[in-house]
Design a protein around this motif. Structure first.
Motif, PDB file in Angstrom:
ATOM      1  N   MET A   1       0.806  -1.214   0.000  1.00  0.00           N
ATOM      2  CA  MET A   1       0.000   0.000   0.000  1.00  0.00           C
ATOM      3  C   MET A   1       0.840   1.266   0.000  1.00  0.00           C
ATOM      4  O   MET A   1       0.422   2.295  -0.516  1.00  0.00           O
ATOM      5  CB  MET A   1      -0.913   0.024   1.224  1.00  0.00           C
ATOM      6  CG  MET A   1      -2.271  -0.562   0.969  1.00  0.00           C
ATOM      7  SD  MET A   1      -3.228  -0.615   2.490  1.00  0.00           S
ATOM      8  CE  MET A   1      -3.159   1.081   3.018  1.00  0.00           C
ATOM      9  N   SER A   2       2.027   1.200   0.624  1.00  0.00           N
ATOM     10  CA  SER A   2       2.823   2.427   0.701  1.00  0.00           C
ATOM     11  C   SER A   2       3.843   2.517  -0.432  1.00  0.00           C
ATOM     12  O   SER A   2       4.584   3.493  -0.508  1.00  0.00           O
ATOM     13  CB  SER A   2       3.493   2.552   2.075  1.00  0.00           C
ATOM     14  OG  SER A   2       4.278   1.428   2.335  1.00  0.00           O
TER      15      SER A   2
ATOM     16  N   GLY B   1       0.121   5.615   8.709  1.00  0.00           N
ATOM     17  CA  GLY B   1      -0.867   5.074   7.788  1.00  0.00           C
ATOM     18  C   GLY B   1      -0.997   3.565   7.942  1.00  0.00           C
ATOM     19  O   GLY B   1      -2.093   3.006   7.925  1.00  0.00           O
ATOM     20  N   THR B   2       0.161   2.913   8.140  1.00  0.00           N
ATOM     21  CA  THR B   2       0.171   1.468   8.308  1.00  0.00           C
ATOM     22  C   THR B   2      -0.559   1.048   9.587  1.00  0.00           C
ATOM     23  O   THR B   2      -1.310   0.075   9.595  1.00  0.00           O
ATOM     24  CB  THR B   2       1.622   0.969   8.357  1.00  0.00           C
ATOM     25  OG1 THR B   2       2.274   1.403   7.172  1.00  0.00           O
ATOM     26  CG2 THR B   2       1.688  -0.526   8.442  1.00  0.00           C
TER      27      THR B   2
ATOM     28  N   ASN C   1       2.348  11.158  12.970  1.00  0.00           N
ATOM     29  CA  ASN C   1       1.985  12.244  12.052  1.00  0.00           C
ATOM     30  C   ASN C   1       2.635  13.562  12.452  1.00  0.00           C
ATOM     31  O   ASN C   1       3.167  14.287  11.613  1.00  0.00           O
ATOM     32  CB  ASN C   1       0.464  12.433  12.014  1.00  0.00           C
ATOM     33  CG  ASN C   1      -0.189  11.506  11.012  1.00  0.00           C
ATOM     34  OD1 ASN C   1       0.495  10.935  10.166  1.00  0.00           O
ATOM     35  ND2 ASN C   1      -1.483  11.347  11.113  1.00  0.00           N
ATOM     36  N   LEU C   2       2.568  13.873  13.763  1.00  0.00           N
ATOM     37  CA  LEU C   2       3.156  15.130  14.239  1.00  0.00           C
ATOM     38  C   LEU C   2       4.663  15.122  14.005  1.00  0.00           C
ATOM     39  O   LEU C   2       5.256  16.113  13.577  1.00  0.00           O
ATOM     40  CB  LEU C   2       2.858  15.327  15.723  1.00  0.00           C
ATOM     41  CG  LEU C   2       1.407  15.625  16.086  1.00  0.00           C
ATOM     42  CD1 LEU C   2       1.239  15.686  17.596  1.00  0.00           C
ATOM     43  CD2 LEU C   2       0.952  16.932  15.472  1.00  0.00           C
ATOM     44  N   LEU C   3       5.264  13.967  14.263  1.00  0.00           N
ATOM     45  CA  LEU C   3       6.709  13.834  14.077  1.00  0.00           C
ATOM     46  C   LEU C   3       7.079  14.081  12.608  1.00  0.00           C
ATOM     47  O   LEU C   3       7.973  14.870  12.298  1.00  0.00           O
ATOM     48  CB  LEU C   3       7.116  12.421  14.493  1.00  0.00           C
ATOM     49  CG  LEU C   3       8.583  12.164  14.772  1.00  0.00           C
ATOM     50  CD1 LEU C   3       9.029  13.012  15.938  1.00  0.00           C
ATOM     51  CD2 LEU C   3       8.787  10.689  15.117  1.00  0.00           C
ATOM     52  N   GLY C   4       6.359  13.418  11.701  1.00  0.00           N
ATOM     53  CA  GLY C   4       6.642  13.563  10.271  1.00  0.00           C
ATOM     54  C   GLY C   4       6.461  15.001   9.800  1.00  0.00           C
ATOM     55  O   GLY C   4       7.316  15.553   9.106  1.00  0.00           O
ATOM     56  N   ASP C   5       5.346  15.615  10.214  1.00  0.00           N
ATOM     57  CA  ASP C   5       5.097  17.005   9.829  1.00  0.00           C
ATOM     58  C   ASP C   5       6.175  17.931  10.378  1.00  0.00           C
ATOM     59  O   ASP C   5       6.610  18.859   9.702  1.00  0.00           O
ATOM     60  CB  ASP C   5       3.730  17.457  10.354  1.00  0.00           C
ATOM     61  CG  ASP C   5       2.637  17.142   9.357  1.00  0.00           C
ATOM     62  OD1 ASP C   5       2.952  16.484   8.347  1.00  0.00           O
ATOM     63  OD2 ASP C   5       1.487  17.548   9.583  1.00  0.00           O
TER      64      ASP C   5
ATOM     65  N   ALA D   1      -5.848  11.412  12.748  1.00  0.00           N
ATOM     66  CA  ALA D   1      -5.276  10.253  13.431  1.00  0.00           C
ATOM     67  C   ALA D   1      -6.340   9.268  13.934  1.00  0.00           C
ATOM     68  O   ALA D   1      -6.060   8.091  14.103  1.00  0.00           O
ATOM     69  CB  ALA D   1      -4.408  10.719  14.603  1.00  0.00           C
ATOM     70  N   ILE D   2      -7.546   9.762  14.177  1.00  0.00           N
ATOM     71  CA  ILE D   2      -8.579   8.883  14.739  1.00  0.00           C
ATOM     72  C   ILE D   2      -9.053   7.882  13.688  1.00  0.00           C
ATOM     73  O   ILE D   2      -9.449   8.270  12.603  1.00  0.00           O
ATOM     74  CB  ILE D   2      -9.775   9.719  15.242  1.00  0.00           C
ATOM     75  CG1 ILE D   2      -9.364  10.515  16.475  1.00  0.00           C
ATOM     76  CG2 ILE D   2     -10.968   8.840  15.548  1.00  0.00           C
ATOM     77  CD1 ILE D   2     -10.454  11.412  17.009  1.00  0.00           C
TER      78      ILE D   2
END
Lengths: 271, 314
Positions: free
Chosen positions: A144-145, A202-203, A257-261, B140-141
């Motif tokens: 998927m990725s 995402g995974t 997500n926060l880390l990546g951003d 994220a949810i």
């Protein structure tokens, strides 16, 4: 100065969440409050208390211990799937970006075709055929990725090969492998890092979805997604089971997500 | 014209590749389908007879061609479980998934677009920072978990909405709307968050453009500039994000339909997988993927309609 501080807050929150979850995973390798599979029939669906911080499930198993054990699966699947995606994405993206022309066109059509399967449909199709389980879940989620990585790596390759020092190296007669590893790769590490962090989350989301549908991790392997599935029937009688399990998944996804951003923002500032 | 021809040809090539991928993945399945249908008691002759009827004795290439032509003529063969033509089963389920997806997309637009504009206009203030963290949370949810929470809140605690009770549109309009509302909202959450983030970034990028400065110098109000100038220029990015959201909604509905027991394509897909009804699964996967490619193709064409300046690169 003010601007800089504000921007890095989400990054630090993300980093903290990820570190805490990672720590929890490490601890769970040596210690969990209870045996994650021990059933206590007299303590079914017990509310969170000092004895059981997160309560117990429908078999009287300690939810905290099971969450801790499940975090091993989450990290295992996250890291392995991203590696699988990165490996194939790199092969396709590098070929497309480096050689260009009809090879590029062919690779990109294949990537378009993979992207046509929305959400977890590609993983669902693969798992239908190859049977559920941790190994196939990793491979399916990795596929998927692939498009994300392939696209990023392709465009980085195309950009980098325009640089004078790469052209000079080529003119000196350097081989493709040498140019790729010596000149192009060091330049694309950071966009790959960002993409890897974001596809990790995402995974995790996709694994939760697959396991909820019964197509992901199978018992007895622990999984947060399957715990959610098990918690669903007790939503009215034991709401904490659903709430705690989902919060954990959300935290993990949010952290990455926060880390990546955050990493991306810092790169943008540099360039 | 060159743009349209190029996009059309990539559309066709992509569909051909998608169908090849789906077809070859399902070739990996172990065992003979005819044996599965007839059961283990069937002898070799019966199996061979059925294989002939199903066209399974032909070469792989011929099987692929007949499967693909079935896709266009609507003749997708028979489902193993339901003993009905696949197309009839699909036509039965499509309205449910379509209603769910449409309602979810409408909710995304109704909530996401105004909030996105609002956040862009309050940029730099603490409201903006908090809202941007909230959108991260929204992404994220897991949508199905949010579905649980909605059921817990609105069905179990406040008893405002029914859970797990599907009402068709033909029976009771408001009842149907009620049964679709929570799942559509659960599905929309992450898309709303994505829409807000994307719209905010686009508007902030446009704010830095020269034409905005000119408009400001002319003494136009900020409200006028945002609504009359910036949004018009932000239309293409919004369209792009809508294309992605539609694909996402289709993928997400697979899980959400199972959470809310809606009899759409998503729940059919999962039921067919557990029943090992592979012809049905294969056709459904292909149809959904083709639909996504088609939507992307439409988005590409719309680009050209909205902004005639768009040309092929190189």
């Amino acid at each position: 100065m003010m601007m800089k501080r504000r921007k890095s807050i989400p990054f630090h929150i993300g980093l903290t969440i990820v570190m805490l979850l990672f720590l929890m995973m490490l601890i769970s390798l040596f210690y969990t409050p209870y045996d994650p599979n021990m059933m206590q029939t007299n303590a079914r669906l017990a509310k969170p208390s000092l004895e059981h911080l997160f309560g117990t499930d429908n078999f009287g198993r300690d939810i905290l211990s099971r969450m801790m054990q499940g975090s091993q699966t989450a990290f295992l699947i996250g890291i392995s799937s991203v590696s699988v995606g990165l490996f194939f994405g790199f092969l396709i993206g590098a070929c497309a970006g480096y050689f260009g022309g009809w090879i590029d066109e062919l690779c990109m059509r294949f990537i378009d075709a993979l992207m046509a399967f929305p959400g977890i449909l590609l993983a669902i199709m693969l798992i239908t055929v190859f049977e559920p389980g941790i190994k196939n879940t990793i491979l399916a989620l990795g596929m998927m990725s692939v498009p994300t990585f392939a696209r990023i790596i392709r465009s980085s390759f195309m950009q980098t090969k325009q640089f004078d020092y790469v052209k000079a190296s080529k003119a000196k007669g350097a081989g493709s492998i040498h140019i790729i590893f010596k000149h192009i790769l060091p330049n694309i590490v950071s966009p790959i890092l960002v993409a890897a962090t974001l596809s990790f989350s995402g995974t995790i989301l996709a694994e939760a979805g697959l396991s909820y549908l019964g197509l992901g991790v199978q018992p007895p392997d622990p999984s947060w997604g399957r715990m959610l599935k098990e918690a669903q029937p007790y939503i009215a009688t034991a709401p904490w089971y659903v709430i705690i399990t989902g919060t954990m998944i959300t935290l993990m996804v949010l952290g990455f997500n926060l880390l990546g951003d955050g990493i991306r923002d810092q790169q943008d500032k540099k360039s | 014209m060159r743009y349209i021809i190029y996009k059309l040809s990539t559309f066709i090539v992509t569909i051909a590749l998608v169908s090849l991928i789906v077809f070859s993945v399902f070739q990996v399945l172990p065992g003979r389908p005819a044996q599965t249908i007839l059961g283990i008691d069937a002898d070799e002759q019966q199996v061979a007879q059925l294989e002939k009827e199903l066209g399974l004795d032909q070469s792989l290439w011929e099987q692929y061609i007949s499967w693909i032509s079935g896709l266009f003529s609507g003749d997708l063969g028979e489902s193993l479980k339901y003993q009905q033509p696949v197309i009839d089963i699909l036509l039965d389920r499509i309205p449910v998934t379509f209603s769910l997806a449409m309602l979810s997309i409408v909710l995304t637009a109704l909530i996401g677009i105004p909030l996105g504009i609002f956040i862009a206009r309050t940029d730099g203030k603490w409201v903006s920072t908090i809202l941007s963290m909230l959108t991260q949370l929204g992404i994220a949810i897991p949508s199905f978990w949010f579905g649980f929470i909605l059921i817990l809140l609105f069905s179990v605690t406040f008893k405002l909405f029914p859970s797990n009770s599907y009402v068709p549109w033909s029976e009771d309009f408001f009842g149907a709307l009620q049964s679709f509302f929570l799942p559509a909202l659960a599905l929309a959450l992450s898309n709303i968050a994505i829409m807000i983030r994307y719209l905010r970034n686009t508007i902030l990028d446009q704010m830095k453009m020269d034409y905005v400065r000119t408009a400001k110098c002319k003494g136009l109000s900020e409200r006028w500039i945002v609504y009359r100038h910036i949004l018009r220029n932000a239309f293409i990015p919004i369209l792009t994000i809508f294309g992605m959201i539609i694909a996402d909604t289709l993928g997400g509905s697979i899980i959400i339909e199972n959470v809310f027991s809606l009899p759409g394509l998503g729940s059919l897909l999962i039921q067919s997988i557990s029943a090992r009804d592979f012809p049905l699964v294969q056709s459904m996967v292909l149809y959904i993927a083709v639909l996504v490619v088609f939507i992307n193709f439409l988005v590409d064409l719309l680009y050209k309609v909205i902004d005639p300046r768009i040309r092929l690169k190189g």
